[in-house]
Scaffold this active site. Structure first.
Site, PDB file in Angstrom:
ATOM      1  N   LYS A   9      32.721  28.866 -64.241  1.00 58.88           N
ATOM      2  CA  LYS A   9      31.351  29.341 -64.439  1.00 58.88           C
ATOM      3  C   LYS A   9      31.117  30.573 -63.564  1.00 58.88           C
ATOM      4  CE  LYS A   9      26.566  27.764 -63.812  1.00 58.88           C
ATOM      5  NZ  LYS A   9      25.753  26.619 -63.394  1.00 58.88           N
ATOM      6  N   SER A  25      33.313  40.195 -78.615  1.00 57.48           N
ATOM      7  CA  SER A  25      33.784  39.661 -77.342  1.00 57.48           C
ATOM      8  C   SER A  25      32.842  40.004 -76.190  1.00 57.48           C
ATOM      9  CB  SER A  25      35.187  40.159 -77.000  1.00 57.48           C
ATOM     10  OG  SER A  25      35.153  41.543 -76.726  1.00 57.48           O
ATOM     11  N   TYR A  58      34.750  35.433 -76.914  1.00 59.56           N
ATOM     12  CA  TYR A  58      35.992  35.385 -76.143  1.00 59.56           C
ATOM     13  C   TYR A  58      36.018  36.560 -75.168  1.00 59.56           C
ATOM     14  CZ  TYR A  58      37.538  39.041 -79.317  1.00 59.56           C
ATOM     15  OH  TYR A  58      37.622  40.209 -80.018  1.00 59.56           O
TER      16      TYR A  58
END
Length: 114
Positions: A9, A25, A58
């Protein structure tokens, strides 16, 4: 039994760029990626603290030390430069392994610096 748990995180980084004309992305400073145990191509969830948006994309590597957090393609429509976001990745692991696992949680400073 396998369960999905928090792996990494990056908490409260600021969006520095958005690029609608890129294929997709999120570009992340490679220093932040290393510190949070993230790799290029990894699926992440992005949470925007300013507008409540939540979406998946991603990672692609950004310039090391730049503080870059850039949303690309369709994701660029869901954030504004200056928004504060949280970037999260999850991992599947055995239930017993998950009990011992410690996620990498990063709290960057101003300018998205370590």
């Amino acid at each position: 039994m396998m369960i999905e748990v928090l792996k990494s995180k990056i908490h409260c980084v600021t969006v520095t760029e958005s690029n609608l004309n890129y294929m997709g992305s999120i570009t992340i400073d490679e220093d932040l990626m290393d510190a949070a145990n993230l790799i290029a191509g990894e699926k992440v969830q992005v949470l925007d603290n300013n507008n409540g948006e939540r979406f998946e994309t991603y990672i692609i590597k950004g310039e090391r030390g730049s503080g870059c957090i850039c949303l690309n393609g369709a994701a660029a429509r869901r954030v504004q430069v200056g928004d504060v976001i949280i970037i999260i990745s999850y991992a599947m692991m055995d239930f017993e392994e998950a009990k011992q696992f410690k996620p990498h949680v990063l709290f960057p400073k101003a300018g998205n610096k370590l």
